[in-house]
Every structure is written in structure tokens, then in C-alpha cells.
Design a protein around this motif. Structure first.
Motif, mmCIF file in Angstrom:
data_model
loop_
_atom_site.group_PDB
_atom_site.id
_atom_site.type_symbol
_atom_site.label_atom_id
_atom_site.label_comp_id
_atom_site.label_asym_id
_atom_site.label_seq_id
_atom_site.Cartn_x
_atom_site.Cartn_y
_atom_site.Cartn_z
ATOM 1 N N UNK A 199 9.676 28.615 21.896
ATOM 2 C CA UNK A 199 10.680 27.661 22.369
ATOM 3 C C UNK A 199 10.663 27.575 23.898
ATOM 4 N N UNK A 200 9.599 26.963 24.423
ATOM 5 C CA UNK A 200 9.426 26.852 25.878
ATOM 6 C C UNK A 200 9.048 25.419 26.234
ATOM 7 N N UNK A 201 9.494 24.965 27.391
ATOM 8 C CA UNK A 201 9.232 23.603 27.857
ATOM 9 C C UNK A 201 7.891 23.550 28.597
ATOM 10 N N UNK A 202 6.814 23.674 27.849
ATOM 11 C CA UNK A 202 5.468 23.634 28.433
ATOM 12 C C UNK A 202 5.188 22.253 29.023
ATOM 13 N N UNK A 203 4.258 22.219 29.976
ATOM 14 C CA UNK A 203 3.764 20.945 30.495
ATOM 15 C C UNK A 203 2.240 20.937 30.442
ATOM 16 N N UNK A 204 1.690 19.747 30.258
ATOM 17 C CA UNK A 204 0.237 19.537 30.297
ATOM 18 C C UNK A 204 0.009 18.390 31.262
ATOM 19 N N UNK A 205 -0.768 18.652 32.311
ATOM 20 C CA UNK A 205 -1.031 17.647 33.336
ATOM 21 C C UNK A 205 -2.468 17.164 33.225
ATOM 22 N N UNK A 238 6.867 19.249 26.798
ATOM 23 C CA UNK A 238 7.386 19.713 25.513
ATOM 24 C C UNK A 238 8.859 20.077 25.687
ATOM 25 N N UNK A 239 9.701 19.813 24.689
ATOM 26 C CA UNK A 239 11.061 20.335 24.723
ATOM 27 C C UNK A 239 10.989 21.824 24.382
ATOM 28 N N UNK A 240 12.022 22.547 24.697
ATOM 29 C CA UNK A 240 12.050 23.996 24.484
ATOM 30 C C UNK A 240 12.406 24.316 23.036
ATOM 31 N N UNK A 241 11.465 24.044 22.141
ATOM 32 C CA UNK A 241 11.647 24.352 20.722
ATOM 33 C C UNK A 241 10.288 24.735 20.136
ATOM 34 N N UNK A 283 1.692 17.706 20.025
ATOM 35 C CA UNK A 283 1.249 16.359 20.338
ATOM 36 C C UNK A 283 -0.205 16.244 19.879
ATOM 37 N N UNK A 284 -0.531 15.112 19.273
ATOM 38 C CA UNK A 284 -1.897 14.837 18.853
ATOM 39 C C UNK A 284 -2.431 13.728 19.738
ATOM 40 N N UNK A 285 -3.598 13.969 20.309
ATOM 41 C CA UNK A 285 -4.210 13.036 21.258
ATOM 42 C C UNK A 285 -5.547 12.537 20.723
ATOM 43 N N UNK A 286 -5.855 11.275 20.963
ATOM 44 C CA UNK A 286 -7.124 10.672 20.575
ATOM 45 C C UNK A 286 -7.797 10.121 21.827
ATOM 46 N N UNK A 287 -9.064 10.494 22.031
ATOM 47 C CA UNK A 287 -9.818 10.042 23.205
ATOM 48 C C UNK A 287 -10.350 8.629 22.976
ATOM 49 N N UNK A 288 -9.984 7.731 23.896
ATOM 50 C CA UNK A 288 -10.473 6.351 23.851
ATOM 51 C C UNK A 288 -10.723 5.885 25.278
ATOM 52 N N UNK A 302 -1.689 9.088 22.606
ATOM 53 C CA UNK A 302 -0.840 9.860 21.694
ATOM 54 C C UNK A 302 -0.822 9.153 20.341
ATOM 55 N N UNK A 303 -1.233 9.887 19.292
ATOM 56 C CA UNK A 303 -1.225 9.340 17.947
ATOM 57 C C UNK A 303 -0.128 9.972 17.094
ATOM 58 N N UNK A 304 0.475 11.031 17.589
ATOM 59 C CA UNK A 304 1.575 11.675 16.878
ATOM 60 C C UNK A 304 2.157 12.784 17.741
ATOM 61 N N UNK A 305 3.437 13.055 17.554
ATOM 62 C CA UNK A 305 4.038 14.160 18.294
ATOM 63 C C UNK A 305 5.408 14.489 17.734
ATOM 64 N N UNK A 306 5.840 15.683 18.032
ATOM 65 C CA UNK A 306 7.202 16.138 17.763
ATOM 66 C C UNK A 306 7.754 16.702 19.061
ATOM 67 N N UNK A 307 8.719 16.002 19.636
ATOM 68 C CA UNK A 307 9.447 16.455 20.831
ATOM 69 C C UNK A 307 8.561 16.686 22.058
#
Length: 120
Positions: A71-77, A92-95, A100-105, A111-116
Motif C-alpha cells: 500500500x504505497x504511492x509508487x511513481x513511474x516516470x 499509484x494510489x496507496x493500496x 497498470x497495463x501498458x501497450x507499446x505503440x 494504458x490498456x487497463x489499470x486499477x487506481x
């Protein structure tokens, strides 16, 4: 893997076998498969990760899922425009079990799917 399954919901069969685990802030090196964020510091906390933009043509069609085990608010830059063509930061929210699902184009992660997880 506690808290992680090969199917986070009934409609998704994303395979996490061979996933890369990250216990400290670092660069996510894989461009397909899964990256699991699981802080190991004492006390544990949010990780600040980086992710290179995919290479247009070479990486097109690759899918990467990034999971938070705690349950941490991670970041990806990413580089400017590296997410959805206009954004560069995933938060990310702290849960636990957010992902997050990412697709390279064409040189960007979409982003093709995510939760929070939000992109900005």
C-alpha cells in the motif's frame, strides 16, 4: 506470490511467470511481461521508478504490467510523451494490488487497463 495471481480479474489472463521484482527505486528494464513493485527497505515506502519509452517499430505490440504489492504511492516516470503520447508520469494510489497495463505503440506506452493508477 502472495497477493498476485495470474488472473487479477475474470476477464484477464495476464501471465506473471518470469516477472521482474523491484524492492528499491530503480529503472524498470523489461518492456514486456510483468514488473512487481515490492519495497524491502525498513520501513518500506513508495518506490520512484523510471521506464524508458518503447522503440517505435521494434517494441510495438509489447505489453508490460506493473503491479504494486504493498500500500504505497509508487511513481513511474517516462520521457515526455512516453505515456498515452502526452503524459510522462504514472502515480499509484496507496493500496495493495494496484496495477497498470501498458501497450507499446509507435514510441509511447498506452494504458490498456489499470486499477487506481493515474497518468499525468
Amino acid at each position: 506470490m502472495p497477493g498476485i495471481t495470474n488472473s487479477p480479474d475474470a476477464t484477464d489472463n495476464f501471465d506473471v511467470s518470469g516477472a521482474d521484482f523491484y524492492g528499491a527505486s530503480a529503472a524498470i528494464t523489461g518492456k514486456k511481461g510483468a514488473a512487481i513493485l515490492s519495497p524491502v527497505a525498513s520501513p518500506p515506502g513508495a518506490l520512484q521508478m523510471t521506464l524508458a519509452a518503447p522503440i517505435a517499430g521494434t517494441d510495438d505490440g509489447k505489453s508490460l504490467r506493473i503491479w504494486s504489492m504493498g500500500a504505497y504511492a509508487h511513481t513511474v516516470t517516462c520521457p515526455a510523451g512516453g505515456i498515452n503520447g502526452t503524459s510522462h508520469l504514472l502515480t499509484f494510489t496507496a493500496a495493495a494490488n494496484n496495477f497498470v497495463t501498458l501497450l507499446a505503440i509507435s514510441g509511447s506506452w498506452y494504458i490498456t487497463g489499470n486499477t487506481n493508477v493515474t497518468a499525468s
